[in-house]
Structures are given as C-alpha cells and as structure tokens.
Scaffold this motif. Structure first.
Motif, short mmCIF file in Angstrom:
data_model
loop_
_atom_site.label_atom_id
_atom_site.label_comp_id
_atom_site.label_asym_id
_atom_site.label_seq_id
_atom_site.Cartn_x
_atom_site.Cartn_y
_atom_site.Cartn_z
N LYS A 11 23.37 8.74 -64.59
CA LYS A 11 23.25 7.29 -64.66
C LYS A 11 24.57 6.63 -64.28
O LYS A 11 24.59 5.60 -63.60
CB LYS A 11 22.84 6.87 -66.08
CG LYS A 11 21.46 7.32 -66.51
CD LYS A 11 20.38 6.51 -65.85
CE LYS A 11 20.27 5.13 -66.44
NZ LYS A 11 19.81 5.11 -67.83
N SER A 21 18.06 2.34 -70.59
CA SER A 21 18.75 3.30 -71.45
C SER A 21 18.55 2.99 -72.93
O SER A 21 19.50 2.97 -73.72
CB SER A 21 20.26 3.34 -71.13
OG SER A 21 20.50 4.05 -69.95
N GLY A 28 24.65 2.77 -70.03
CA GLY A 28 23.92 3.42 -68.95
C GLY A 28 22.81 2.61 -68.32
O GLY A 28 22.06 3.13 -67.48
N TYR A 69 14.02 4.33 -69.22
CA TYR A 69 15.13 4.96 -68.49
C TYR A 69 16.10 3.93 -67.91
O TYR A 69 17.31 4.04 -68.11
CB TYR A 69 14.58 5.83 -67.37
CG TYR A 69 15.64 6.41 -66.46
CD1 TYR A 69 16.37 7.52 -66.84
CD2 TYR A 69 15.91 5.84 -65.22
CE1 TYR A 69 17.36 8.05 -66.01
CE2 TYR A 69 16.88 6.35 -64.38
CZ TYR A 69 17.60 7.46 -64.79
OH TYR A 69 18.58 7.96 -63.96
N LEU A 119 20.81 0.27 -65.82
CA LEU A 119 20.91 0.06 -64.37
C LEU A 119 20.54 -1.38 -64.03
O LEU A 119 19.67 -1.98 -64.66
CB LEU A 119 19.97 1.02 -63.63
CG LEU A 119 20.26 2.51 -63.76
CD1 LEU A 119 19.18 3.32 -63.06
CD2 LEU A 119 21.64 2.85 -63.20
#
Length: 776
Positions: free
Chosen positions: A549, A592, A427, A589, A429
């Motif tokens: 995500k 992940s 997940g 975030y 980014l």
C-alpha cells in the motif's frame, strides 16, 4: 495473495520459466519465496502439482496478463459461468470462472467465435464450454452452451422502414444488423424517431432478431430524447406509483417540527451544511467543539429518513426497488419522492429537521477515543456551497459570515487535515479520477464541460463522513449483529504484479523485487562468488513484485499532476476489485479499515437506510435484531447492482451529450492526452474538453508505418522513429462523430513546425471510418 489454485497458475508458470531447476525445489519453499500466506498453501500446492506435472506447458502459460487482468485457463477445466463482455463482428469475449471451483479467484478470459455465440449478447450471463480452438495470440476459445440470464430485453434505437417493414437499429455497438419490428408505423413511429423495443427473439448466425415496438420517445436529436433513451436503455425507474406519492404526502401531514420527544435538542447549536451549489437534497450537517479535556467533539448529523420510511411500507418497498438515486446530467431520479428527499428529510437552512447524530471525540492529534449516538433534532445555521468555504477559511471572502460560523469552519479545516494525514499514514489510497460536469446554456443545451475540482472543502466533508461511517460500523460490529457493510476486497497479487509491469513501462516504479530467492546460507566471499551472485540477481522481468500500500501511495503522489496521472489512476482502479455491499466482514482495502458501512446518505442510498434502522435501536438503548445472512446477501447484491446501473447510466448520458456537442465541431482542433494505446490505434482525452476519442492506426500517417511496442505501451513509426506513448500530449482534430454508435473519431492535427516527421494528414476514409476494433 491469490485465493484459489486457478489464480496461482500463472505466477508459478512464470517462476518455473525463469528458473529451469525450480521444479526440483520443495513447494513449501517456493511458496515462501513467492510470499504465499500459510492459509493459502493447500490451494498453492494444488496449482504446483499441476504445473510440475506438466512442465512442457509452463512456457505457454507464463506470459503476463494484460489489462484487463485475467488468469490462465486452469488445467482440467471444461465449463465456465460468467458474462459476455463484448460482442463484435468477429465474435465475443467471455469473462468467467470454472464451474468446479468453489473459490472464484481471478477470472478466465475466453474468445467466443461468431458461430459459437448462439444468440448471446454483451452483458448476458452464460454457460460456456472450453474448445480446442485458439484465437489470435494463442488465446483459448469457448462456445456458449446456454444463456442463463439476459442483461436486458429492452433496447433503444432508431426506427426506419425498408420494403414496407419496420426495423430498428439499436444504439451502441452490440448489434450489427437492424431488428425487425413488423408492420410500419407502429405506435405512430416515423423514420428517424428514437424508439424503445422489447426483444422477442435475439439475433444469431442462424436467424435475425425480432422485437415489438413499445414506445416512441421522439425525433432523434430533439431536446430530452437522449435523456429518455438512457432511462429506458438502463431500465431506470422514473415516476413514482400513486400509492408511494400518497404515502409521502401522509408523512408531510404527520410531521410536527415542534415535537422533539425522545430527541436531543440541538436546534440552538452552530451547525452547517456544505454541499455542491446545485445540490437538491441535504442529508448531512456538521458541528464541532472542544471539551474540557481539550479534545475535539465532532458531531455528524444525518437526516433521519428512517422516521418517515417504515419497513414494509409503500415508501420502503419503492426505495428498496430503486436502491439509489440516479444523478443524470439534466435530471435527478430520486430514491424517495421529493416531499421527503427535498423536503421533510432535507437539512435546509433555518428549518427544524430530525437527525441521527454520531458524536466522535478525538484527541488533539486526531485519535478517536469515544463515541456517542443520539436521536436528535437540528436547525442548520448556514448552508454553504463547496466553492464558498475555502475563501472563508483563507480570510479572502467578502461574504457576511458570523463569528461562530467562521470559527466553526476554521476548526473543521484544522481537524479534517489532521484526520486526513492520519488516514494516509494508515495506508488509505486516494485515486484521482475527477468527475466531469457538463455546462449548459440558458436553453438547456450543452455549452461545454469541466472537471470538478476536489478542493479542501470537499476533503473536509469527506473526512467527517468517513469518520462517522467507521464509528457506526464499529458500534454495530461490537454489538455482534449482522449488517450491510461497505466492503472492498484486497486486489489479487497477480493483478498488482501486472499493474507494476504496466507502470514500469511508463518509466515509473511501484513495489520491489521479491529477493527471497537470493537468501541462501552465507559463504566466504571471493571474486568469483561475488560475480556469480551479481549475475544471479533477479531482473524485473523474472521476479514477482511485492506491491505494498505504501508503494501505491508513493506512486500516486509521484504521478500527480503529470500527463500519466489519469492513465495510472485508471489502470490501478481496474486492477482492483469493485467495492460492494455485503454482510461479510472483509474490511475495506482502499480505506485500510476493518469496519465500514454507509450511514451518511440515507436520502439517496438504501444501504444507509438499513443502517439507520439499526441506529434507531442502539441509540435508544435497545439491542437491535440484525438481518439474517440470507437477507444481507440479497440486499447487498441488489444494492450493488443498482449502484452500478446508476453510475453507468450517468456516464452514458454524459458521453451522449458531449458527443452531441462535439458533432457541431467537426474539423476543430484541441489539445489531448493519450489515455490508451493498442495495436490498432490510440485513445485520447481532451484537456480543456474532457471527452475521449480514438485515432485509428491507419490515419496516423500517410508516409509511415506504426508498430505497437508492448514494453513501452507505445506506437512507433518504422520510418521516422516517431513515438506515441501513454500520457503524451498531442494536438488532435475532430474527424467524425457517430452518435448512434457513440463513437468519436480523431486524427492528428497538422503541425507545420515539425521537421522530418510525417505530415499527419488523415487518410481519406477517416471521415467515414472503416470497421475496426475498439475497446469495450
């Protein structure tokens, strides 16, 4: 999901507007339909009570937020604390939070009229009172009650004289009028000089500003003056105090590379460093081997800066004050004196250097199964620039490279790509916002600019640094002590929904409709019921979006290489919260991961140095004593602030040098991509020259009138139907450069091949543009 009643207001209002009978439903049922987490129910119910208790106002607050994403003003709020984001001729924009809310949630935006600003300036922290006035488009207004903290009292500008008095026109767009500095010729200043002033009284509607001139930087346009201007504008620390330089020299005298007591001797191992070609300090190195089980054993060796910088020492106090090194286009302002940053702690090829090593054992498919941490010493076998690595891996390089080193690079590439695939599968980014680097001629003048290519060699080092940061953070967390984490909060769901609508307007898709509202007990199908169900399906405009995500990853991959890539990557970045240094274990975030810290750059980042001091303890079998919560909060906030200050200064000097380069090219044409569209014009970024300029709507055409279409984020000609949309490629001409206000005005270049379209000749006033709105 949102974390306060204030942030749920807009989502509930939109839901109520699209479903007139929804207020008759039980709030817990609506909460489930909207995907609210159980732990947020109490705050959701508060917002629900407010919305249902005032149903006539739901329509008013239902409009979707635009970028930047802000919440509707919560009912009952009176006072707000926050920042003045920008100031113009019509007043300012305030972003902040209600004083009475404990959980901050999404910020509220208020317009502050000129008469209500007092003497507040952009960046100031202020206390604001909500008023009954409304600005354009019904935006709420407020007035400044008190300036709580100034962003700065020091400013840089151009000196001039009028009627026997000295004045300074401050750089940028925050101040409309020049500031009085008293008798002419102070500090030997001459008209046209760049100077530094200390504000004594900030200007307001009631009175002008007053300041004292503290330093003359030199004549405007002279080499180096722009650098000094940015250093003073952002309050960047430059020269080191004498006691700090003396302490660094003492460390050099004490250093004995043959003394490896208490350290694992790795000086005969094959170890490489890979850095930019113009790097001045080298704080990370890599080794990689396979063990008897066939597992990878990655060694990440980081300069042991903590050995030279003891807590409480002059070196430590200065490093903490600076927080980070600042990498400006023509100069580095290091966190530590060069004796250490470019000498003792720099992992130079063929030199014995002290390191802290994280050994991470991975299975053949990249799963970490064991870690070990050692005080060590290395002697780097070979130093590589990023550009040299890929040809060696691909066997296309003619450079002389030993077989062990060549094999190491090949293995590094293999493992890094495995780790990279696993990271994205989990997940993570990957926002593609390329770094702009300036090119200079032999005289130090800007000769052009280019975007730094993030190739496989960069990705290799990135994966290994991430792995080391995660491994060290996990170890310290397992010990159970507090430490300075690198954190990144989850984005607010309302911001992601606004981003989803933004993406839809560009013709892309992200997320899926929340279908909870259609989940009713099954009925016997018939034509009539089937028709009614089809009609009741939610549309993209009346249903909240679920933005996962995975959906964001798919979108980023889809737009990669398209004209919309920059706009979407930038908009997604703006919809997220900023990464911070904090002691609170909220995870990261974008990556992940639940445990993360900065460990790999102690030469240039103070947070990494704090982690190395804990490393010293547990790597030698001792249980470290972590800092208190109060210490972590203070350290985290300070390090976050200095990091952002450094980034802003770097961007500003890059922008200044690019504008100076463009000022000699007025009238020239270039290809550009539309990166922003507003009611008053559009922003364009050069393709070959990555500089951004603005085309005002008044100079788009002499024969057509352009209107803003919010749905497609475009400007459309009323007569010709011609459309300018985010991501479109256009040919532009450089119209005007204002270095003091740091603005680049563009016009559309004439295109003789167009038929039945406006000639795109610029209005006569374009060379000296009239006052206009601009994006902050």
């Amino acid at each position: 999901m949102p974390d306060s009643a204030a942030t749920f207001a807009e989502l509930i209002a939109e839901y109520l507007q699209s479903r007139p009978n929804a207020q008759k439903l039980k709030p817990d049922r609506v909460a489930k339909r909207l995907g609210v987490r159980k732990r947020d129910f109490d705050e959701f119910f508060k917002a629900w009570d407010i919305a249902v208790g005032q149903p006539n106002k739901s329509k008013q607050t239902a409009s979707a937020p635009s970028v930047p994403f802000v919440a509707a003003v919560p009912s009952g709020s009176g006072r707000f604390r926050g920042l003045i984001k920008r100031v113009g001729v019509r007043g300012g924009v305030f972003i902040g939070h209600p004083l009475e809310t404990v959980s901050r949630g999404m910020p509220v935006e208020l317009m502050i009229g000129t008469n209500d600003l007092k003497d507040a300036q952009a960046g100031d922290e202020v206390l604001v009172q909500l008023t009954s006035r409304r600005a354009a488009a019904g935006k709420p207004c407020g007035r400044v009650i008190e300036v709580l903290e100034r962003a700065t009292n020091t400013f840089v500008g151009n000196y001039d004289e009028f009627d026997g008095q000295g004045y300074v026109r401050i750089d940028g767009r925050n101040f409309n009028d020049p500031i009085w500095v008293g008798d002419p010729g102070a500090k030997g200043a001459a008209p046209g000089d760049k100077v530094v002033i200390e504000m004594l009284r900030f200007p307001s509607q009631a009175h002008g500003g007053e300041a004292v001139l503290t330093q003359v930087l030199g004549a405007k346009g002279e080499p180096g003056v722009d650098l000094q201007s940015v250093i003073h504008e952002f309050g960047l620390p430059d020269d080191f105090p004498a006691e700090v330089l003396h302490a660094a020299s003492q460390q050099a005298e004490l250093f004995d590379e043959s003394d490896l007591r208490g350290r694992l001797d790795l000086t005969h191992e094959t170890i490489v460093t890979i850095d930019p070609a113009d790097a001045r300090d080298f704080d990370d190195a890599i080794s990689l081997a396979r063990n008897e089980a066939g597992h990878w054993v990655l060694g990440v060796h980081i300069a042991d800066v903590a050995h030279f910088v003891q807590p409480g020492s002059p070196l430590d106090r200065e490093a903490r004050r600076r927080g980070t090194s600042v990498y400006l286009p023509t100069r580095v302002l290091p966190m530590l004196p060069e004796v250490i940053s470019n000498g003792l702690a720099s992992l130079q090829q063929g030199k014995v250097r002290y390191t802290n090593t994280a050994f991470i054992e991975f299975t053949p498919d990249g799963i970490p199964v064991h870690t070990d941490f050692k005080k060590s010493a290395i002697k780097a076998t070979r130093r590589f620039a990023y550009e040299e690595v890929l040809p060696i891996i691909q066997n296309t390089s003619t450079a002389k490279v030993s077989e062990p080193v060549r094999r190491l690079l090949s293995n590094m590439h293999e493992l890094a790509m495995i780790l990279r695939r696993r990271r994205f599968a989990a997940g993570s980014l990957d926002l593609n916002l390329p770094e702009v680097k300036l090119d200079f001629d032999k005289h130090g003048r800007v000769s052009g600019a280019h975007e730094v290519e993030h190739d496989v060699s960069h990705q290799m080092i990135e994966e290994f640094m991430l792995a080391a940061n995660i491994a060290v953070a996990t170890k310290i967390s397992d010990i159970g002590i507090g430490f300075l984490r690198r954190t990144h909060e989850e984005p607010d769901s309302l911001k992601l929904q606004a981003f989803a609508k933004f993406v839809q307007a560009l013709g892309f898709s992200v997320g899926e409709l929340n279908q909870e509202r259609g989940r009713e007990p099954p009925r016997r199908p018939n034509r009539k019921s089937q028709t009614s169900r089809l009609k009741s399906r939610p549309s993209p405009h009346d249903s909240p979006m679920i933005v996962s995500k995975a959906a964001l990853q798919k979108l980023l991959k889809q737009v990669s290489g398209t004209p919309a890539e920059h706009a979407i990557n930038y908009a997604l970045l703006r919809s997220m919260k900023q990464a911070n240094y904090s002691g609170i274990p909220i995870g990261h975030y974008a990556l992940s991961v639940s445990e993360y810290c900065h460990f790999t750059s102690p030469i240039r980042r103070y947070p990494d140095l704090t982690i190395h001091r804990l490393f010293d303890e547990f790597a030698t079998g001792r249980t470290p004593r972590g800092p208190s919560e109060a210490e972590l909060e203070i350290h985290g906030q300070h390090c976050s602030d200095t990091e952002r200050r450094a980034a802003m200064a770097e961007r500003e000097l890059t922008k200044l040098k690019l504008l100076a380069f463009m000022s000699d090219r007025v009238g020239e044409e270039m290809d550009a991509t539309i990166t922003g569209v507003e009611r008053f014009g559009m922003f364009c970024r050069g393709v070959q020259m990555p500089v951004e300029g603005f085309i005002h709507i008044s100079v788009l055409s002499e024969s057509d009138y352009f209107e803003f279409d919010a749905a497609s984020i475009s400007l459309q000609g009323r007569q010709t139907g011609r459309k300018f949309q985010l991501g479109d490629r256009v040919r532009v001409q450089i119209a005007f450069v204002n270095l003091d206000r740091r603005e680049l005005d563009l016009r559309l270049a004439a295109d003789p091949t167009r038929s039945q379209r406006p000639s795109a000749k610029s209005a006569p006033q374009a060379d000296r543009p009239r006052k206009k709105k601009r994006r902050s």
